[in-house]
Design an enzyme around this catalytic site. Structure first.
Site, PDB file in Angstrom:
ATOM      1  N   ASP A 374      29.482  46.470  31.152  1.00  0.00           N
ATOM      2  CA  ASP A 374      30.002  46.548  32.400  1.00  0.00           C
ATOM      3  C   ASP A 374      28.914  47.040  33.732  1.00  0.00           C
ATOM      4  O   ASP A 374      28.152  48.005  33.474  1.00  0.00           O
ATOM      5  CB  ASP A 374      31.015  47.644  32.124  1.00  0.00           C
ATOM      6  CG  ASP A 374      32.089  47.475  33.279  1.00  0.00           C
ATOM      7  OD1 ASP A 374      32.723  46.382  33.728  1.00  0.00           O
ATOM      8  OD2 ASP A 374      32.224  48.752  34.071  1.00  0.00           O
ATOM      9  N   GLU A 403      27.553  42.122  32.556  1.00  0.00           N
ATOM     10  CA  GLU A 403      28.381  41.471  33.635  1.00  0.00           C
ATOM     11  C   GLU A 403      27.665  41.690  34.907  1.00  0.00           C
ATOM     12  O   GLU A 403      28.025  42.807  35.686  1.00  0.00           O
ATOM     13  CB  GLU A 403      29.796  42.425  33.635  1.00  0.00           C
ATOM     14  CG  GLU A 403      30.881  42.027  34.559  1.00  0.00           C
ATOM     15  CD  GLU A 403      31.377  43.399  35.196  1.00  0.00           C
ATOM     16  OE1 GLU A 403      32.692  43.088  35.708  1.00  0.00           O
ATOM     17  OE2 GLU A 403      30.758  44.159  35.229  1.00  0.00           O
TER      18      GLU A 403
END
Length: 652
Positions: A374, A403
């Site tokens: 993330d 990401e």
């Protein structure tokens, strides 16, 4: 694989089964011909030579494509040499045909062939044949036309191409190529929240969370659609301080589960599972059940903390304290994440590095081989370079997906630092011109180190194209993602056409990040109100066609309509695992609101068909067949079948 890739000090990357192009610029003075070969050394020490071909681009570029089937660090170098036989063959062809210096050219050829016959690494039968050729060339009574046939003998040329007669050998520098497992660059991903799978609404209106055990019930559906990787958002305890309510509000109601990315509470942190989901044993059982169905589980790695994460009390130095004494929460203006504290990597880098590595090792021990990371661009590149290197040293099978929804430089920097895959700007590239530029760039400019994962949607991303494009938009985006690159992904709900956004945002209303989602997958498919059959078909097409498992073979073609995107994916027979060539042509109407009629124009030489020659294609979605040439009429109805996925039938 350019010997000096645009990847700084980091080694270029490939994956098992990838057809890797090795290119180099090589030339010499004068008119004598040269040859170039690639020397490859596998991780186990096996050495092979591969002859490069000069591209007809006037730039002295040489290339050979090699499929790499062994995982590990390969080394390679280029070797250029004076190609004495090819130089003689070219000159002799011209001069003997013109009756110039014929005896001299034959003698030069005889000397060269005798020299080759004296090389002990040639088979005995070949050496004997070469001596016969030399004797014939020295025959004073040999007619010029017979001498020309020897000069032009294809089998003789093939012998010298396989084992060239070399001089003036120049050896280039040695380089390293990291070849990782196939799933590092080739897989179909699916994302779901385990708390929603098996969740039940109770009589009082509240919802009981799904668990790892109930989520096992969804695995057959995911496997049945043909997905190989299942990505789970964070599965850890969720903080209670500043917990978000429905639709990212600041007033959670009783029963609101909060965002899984607000990690940590009294029950534990990153090494703990949320008690509503079950136990660590339950998680291992879920992973095992997925593996039994041919699915790998990818776990979210979000290095951040809720205000009540155990780290906050034990290691306040891992966070940023503001002048008023409060800890800074995460922001991505205009978004605010009051339920999340970002990590400060500067105060105690050694301490936090040790903790991050411990967490990754912990989940590897539970059976996780893939991590979706993330917001990696909000952390130092040096940290990721270190962490991925340390993990790869212990277990080279581990895959990290970034990401990286960020600017081009940091996105590419993360790939250079070691991330095996990356999210990209695909979700925001929707017009024909945008897609041609974007997909061509992925296949050429950055393919040596950046592997794109073309996710069609995420819990955070519901683009205007999907919001207002209706059901055709969903078919179009799925078809493009599944065929344009070897790795793509779908977030649950896509197959149910969930396209209503929270006002003023690119997020779904009633976003699953902040609540449970109760979906009836089987009822939707039974009623014909599901995209699942189309996804199933796309993944079946991918499984059957090796050309779709390559990134670098994307080739854009042309149409007369600004909304008709045309591209091909071709794999030569010599590079295909089936031993047969494979060609896919995709023709897509990227305007989800229209019916389009136009002409498409193809460079058929890409798959070995001369312009003007006919060839047969089959639409792999509908089964329709047509006879095509390099110029073809198409009609694509966005409300019926907006995309042709055409297989070029092999010509006999």
């Amino acid at each position: 694989m350019d010997p000096t890739p645009d990847a700084g000090d980091f080694a270029p990357k490939a994956y098992v089964g990838e057809a890797v192009p090795f290119t180099v610029t090589a030339f010499r003075e004068g008119h004598d011909l040269i040859g170039v070969q690639l020397r490859l050394i596998s991780p186990t020490g096996d050495e092979s030579l591969h002859r490069l071909t000069a591209l007809k681009n006037g730039l002295d570029t040489w290339r050979v494509d090699v499929v790499l089937l062994e995982q590990g660090d390969w080394t390679f170098r280029f070797e250029a040499f004076a190609d004495d036989f090819a130089t003689w063959q070219h000159a002799a062809d011209l001069k003997i045909a013109a009756g110039v210096d014929t005896a001299l050219m034959r003698e030069i050829g005889a000397v060269l062939v005798e020299r080759a016959a004296g090389e002990k690494d040639r088979p005995d039968a070949e050496r004997a044949g070469l001596r016969t050729v030399a004797k014939r060339l020295r025959d004073a009574g040999l007619p010029d036309d017979t001498a020309l046939r020897i000069v032009r003998d294809r089998s003789l040329a093939d012998e010298f191409r396989l084992r060239p007669l070399t001089s003036l050998m120049t050896v280039g520098d040695e380089y390293t190529l990291q070849v990782e497992r196939t799933e590092a660059g080739d897989a179909a991903w699916y994302e779901f929240f385990p708390r929603s799978e098996g969740a039940v609404r109770l009589e009082d209106g509240t919802i009981r969370s799904g668990t790892f055990r109930t989520a096992i019930g969804r695995l057959d559906g995911v496997a049945g659609m043909g997905f190989q990787v299942l990505y789970l958002p964070p599965i850890h305890p969720i903080g209670r301080i500043n917990r978000k309510g429905r639709n990212n509000t600041l007033d959670p109601q009783p029963g609101d589960p909060g965002s899984p990315w607000a990690i940590g509470a009294a029950e534990g942190g990153h090494d703990t599972v949320h008690p509503d989901l079950g136990t660590l044993e339950d998680f291992r059982a879920f992973v095992a059940a997925a593996n039994e169905r041919g699915i790998e589980v990818a776990l979210d790695l979000a290095l951040q903390a809720a205000p009540d994460h155990p780290w906050v009390a034990a290691h306040p130095e891992w966070f940023t304290t503001l002048p008023d004494g409060t800890i800074a929460f995460a922001e991505n203006p205009p978004k605010k994440y009051q339920d999340i504290y970002p990590i400060n990597f500067d105060n105690d880098p050694a301490g936090f590095r040790a903790e991050a590595l411990r967490i990754v090792r912990h989940w590897i021990a539970q059976g996780v081989r893939i991590f979706r990371v993330d917001n990696p661009h909000t952390k130092p590149l040096q940290f990721w370079e270190w962490l991925i290197r340390e993990v790869r040293r212990e277990d080279p099978d581990i895959v990290f997906l970034a990401e990286a929804f960020t600017r081009p430089a940091p996105l590419r920097g993360l790939a250079r630092a070691g991330f095996q895959q990356s999210y990209t700007y695909f979700t925001w590239r929707n017009t024909k011109n945008e897609l041609v530029e974007f997909l061509t760039s992925l296949a050429t400019e950055t393919a040596d180190y950046l592997r794109p994962n073309l996710f069609v949607n995420t819990p955070d991303i519901l683009t205007e194209y999907l919001q207002f494009g209706g059901r055709p938009a969903y078919r179009i985006r799925a078809a493009l993602a599944a065929t344009a690159a070897p790795t793509y992904g779908v977030y649950a709900g896509f197959e149910l056409y969930e396209n209503v956004a929270r006002p003023g945002s690119e997020e779904n209303i009633d976003n699953e990040k902040y609540e449970y989602k109760l979906r009836d997958w089987e009822a939707a498919e039974a009623s014909g109100d599901s995209l699942a059959p189309y996804l199933r078909r796309l993944n079946a097409i991918r499984a059957a066609h090796p050309a779709l498992h390559q990134l670098r073979n994307f080739r854009a073609h042309w149409s007369d309509d600004d909304a008709i995107l045309v591209y091909s994916k071709h794999l030569d027979a010599a590079l295909s695992p089936t031993g047969r060539s494979d060609t896919i042509i995709v023709v897509a109407n990227v305007d989800p609101h229209s019916v389009r009629e136009t002409m498409v124009h193809l460079d058929t030489r890409v798959w070995g068909v001369e312009p003007g020659d006919a060839f047969e294609v089959e639409d792999l979605v509908t089964g329709a067949r047509w006879s095509w040439t390099d110029h073809n009429f198409v009609r694509l109805d966005a409300f019926a079948e907006p995309v042709h996925i055409l297989h070029v039938k092999e010509t006999k």
